[in-house]
Scaffold this active site. Structure first.
Site, short mmCIF file in Angstrom:
data_model
loop_
_atom_site.label_atom_id
_atom_site.label_comp_id
_atom_site.label_asym_id
_atom_site.label_seq_id
_atom_site.Cartn_x
_atom_site.Cartn_y
_atom_site.Cartn_z
N LYS A 15 27.34 -15.11 85.37
CA LYS A 15 28.41 -15.65 84.68
C LYS A 15 28.16 -17.30 84.17
O LYS A 15 28.42 -17.89 83.49
CB LYS A 15 29.62 -15.39 85.11
CG LYS A 15 30.29 -14.30 84.75
CD LYS A 15 31.68 -14.29 84.93
CE LYS A 15 32.28 -14.91 86.56
NZ LYS A 15 31.82 -14.02 87.68
N ARG A 90 41.13 -13.51 86.45
CA ARG A 90 40.44 -12.77 87.45
C ARG A 90 41.44 -11.57 87.91
O ARG A 90 41.25 -10.71 88.57
CB ARG A 90 40.44 -13.37 88.49
CG ARG A 90 38.62 -13.87 88.79
CD ARG A 90 38.54 -14.44 89.95
NE ARG A 90 37.69 -14.62 90.73
CZ ARG A 90 36.61 -15.47 90.76
NH1 ARG A 90 36.65 -16.36 89.64
NH2 ARG A 90 35.33 -15.56 91.53
N ARG A 129 21.34 -17.29 96.57
CA ARG A 129 21.94 -18.21 95.38
C ARG A 129 21.89 -19.74 95.99
O ARG A 129 22.42 -19.88 97.20
CB ARG A 129 23.30 -17.79 94.96
CG ARG A 129 23.70 -18.48 93.66
CD ARG A 129 24.60 -17.91 93.28
NE ARG A 129 25.87 -17.67 93.57
CZ ARG A 129 26.93 -17.30 93.30
NH1 ARG A 129 26.91 -16.68 92.01
NH2 ARG A 129 28.31 -17.29 93.78
N ARG A 162 26.51 -22.25 98.81
CA ARG A 162 27.90 -22.05 99.10
C ARG A 162 28.28 -21.57 100.03
O ARG A 162 27.81 -20.71 100.84
CB ARG A 162 28.55 -21.42 98.02
CG ARG A 162 28.60 -22.40 96.54
CD ARG A 162 28.85 -21.34 95.36
NE ARG A 162 29.99 -20.39 95.56
CZ ARG A 162 30.43 -19.67 94.54
NH1 ARG A 162 30.25 -20.07 93.45
NH2 ARG A 162 31.49 -18.82 94.91
N ARG A 173 34.40 -10.26 98.24
CA ARG A 173 34.55 -11.02 96.87
C ARG A 173 34.16 -9.65 95.84
O ARG A 173 34.81 -9.58 94.70
CB ARG A 173 33.85 -11.98 96.54
CG ARG A 173 34.48 -13.42 97.18
CD ARG A 173 33.35 -14.56 97.05
NE ARG A 173 32.71 -14.71 95.79
CZ ARG A 173 31.56 -15.48 95.62
NH1 ARG A 173 30.66 -15.55 96.93
NH2 ARG A 173 31.14 -15.61 94.45
P1 AMP Z 1 33.67 -18.46 92.01
O1 AMP Z 1 33.02 -19.85 92.08
O2 AMP Z 1 34.20 -18.12 90.48
O3 AMP Z 1 33.01 -17.32 92.37
O4 AMP Z 1 35.25 -18.81 92.79
C1 AMP Z 1 34.98 -19.17 94.07
C2 AMP Z 1 36.33 -18.74 94.78
O5 AMP Z 1 37.49 -19.74 94.00
C3 AMP Z 1 37.05 -17.27 94.56
O6 AMP Z 1 36.28 -16.46 95.70
C4 AMP Z 1 38.36 -17.52 94.68
O7 AMP Z 1 38.91 -17.67 96.07
C5 AMP Z 1 38.58 -18.73 93.96
N1 AMP Z 1 38.76 -18.65 92.49
C6 AMP Z 1 38.10 -18.88 91.53
N2 AMP Z 1 38.68 -18.68 90.31
C7 AMP Z 1 39.78 -17.89 90.60
C8 AMP Z 1 40.68 -17.33 89.77
N3 AMP Z 1 40.63 -17.19 88.57
N4 AMP Z 1 41.84 -16.83 90.52
C9 AMP Z 1 41.96 -17.05 91.95
N5 AMP Z 1 41.00 -17.51 92.48
C10 AMP Z 1 39.94 -18.02 92.12
#
Ligand code: AMP
Length: 228
Positions: A15, A90, A129, A162, A173
């Site tokens: 994504k 989400r 990653r 990360r 996740r």
């Molecule tokens: P990502 O970089 O999109 O994988 O997001 C990393 C972390 O940020 C996720 O595992 C969540 O803890 C938090 N997060 C990101 N986007 C959201 C969202 N739309 N709603 C809730 N938590 C989020």
């Protein structure tokens, strides 16, 4: 008319990589809630402190907090022509929050591309990653390494893994995705907005298919609005 697009797909589906390319092609900003939370985290803001625990565990930050953060982001001038949403919504609650935000603006979603890949493939990809601290470019130890280990090809910045890319957090996740985010596939499909893209192809093939599908939808929408 502003263009709002939601990009769906599991963790590791590509994504972030695709969102960057697509946003650039369409001339709209990529709005990634994960990146916004990470900015708050490194700025040590109140929101960052609140989000940290959820992020470390691979859980979702509560809907209201997340929707409010997106509302603020939409108010910045670069979102005047729309946005490409990456990692948001989400949950169904967030999707409802987004629908309200767009309604307030007299806008609507143009299309929801869903990058589909098997969960085994996703876990393999997450494991290697690497991201550039400076420009956000992404690499993969096996599928797309940088030319020099630890250094970004594009800007020479430092690459890092990360903190929430540990095996336990990755698994959590993935579960959270199946339980809370996957229902959005059905939700947007029932609204006629979903376009499925095969995410097990190469990055370039996914990009081409994604771009063609989005352009197709945007021009169909444009024809409808001219005709109507
Ligand atoms: P990502 O970089 O999109 O994988 O997001 C990393 C972390 O940020 C996720 O595992 C969540 O803890 C938090 N997060 C990101 N986007 C959201 C969202 N739309 N709603 C809730 N938590 C989020």
């Amino acid at each position: 008319m502003a263009t709002y697009i939601v990009l769906l797909g599991g963790p590791g589906a590509g994504k972030g990589t695709q969102a960057k390319m697509l946003a650039q092609e369409l001339g709209i900003p990529q709005v990634s809630t994960g990146d916004l939370f990470r900015e708050h985290l490194s700025g040590n803001t109140e929101l960052g402190k609140l989000a940290k625990g959820y992020m470390d565990r691979g859980e979702l930050v509560p809907d209201q907090v997340t929707v409010d953060m997106v509302r603020e982001r939409f108010d910045r001038p670069d979102c005047a022509n729309g946005a490409l949403l990456d990692g948001f919504p989400r949950t169904v609650g967030q999707a409802q929050g987004l629908a309200e935000l767009l309604e307030e603006k007299g806008a609507e979603l143009a299309v929801v591309p869903y990058i589909n890949a098997d969960s085994e493939v996703l876990l393999r990809r997450l494991a290697g990653r690497w991201t550039c601290r400076q420009c956000g470019a992404m690499y993969h130890a096996i599928f797309g390494p940088s030319r020099k280990a630890g250094v970004c090809d594009q800007c020479g910045g430092e690459l890092y893994q990360r903190e929430d890319d540990t095996p336990e957090t990755q698994r959590r996740r993935m579960e959270v995705y199946s339980e809370q985010t996957a229902p959005l596939i059905e939700w947007y499909w029932s609204k006629g907005l979903l376009v499925e893209i095969d995410g097990e192809q190469t990055i370039e093939q996914v990009r081409d298919e994604l771009l063609a599908a989005v352009r197709d939808r945007l021009s169909a929408g444009l024809e409808r609005s001219v005709a109507g």
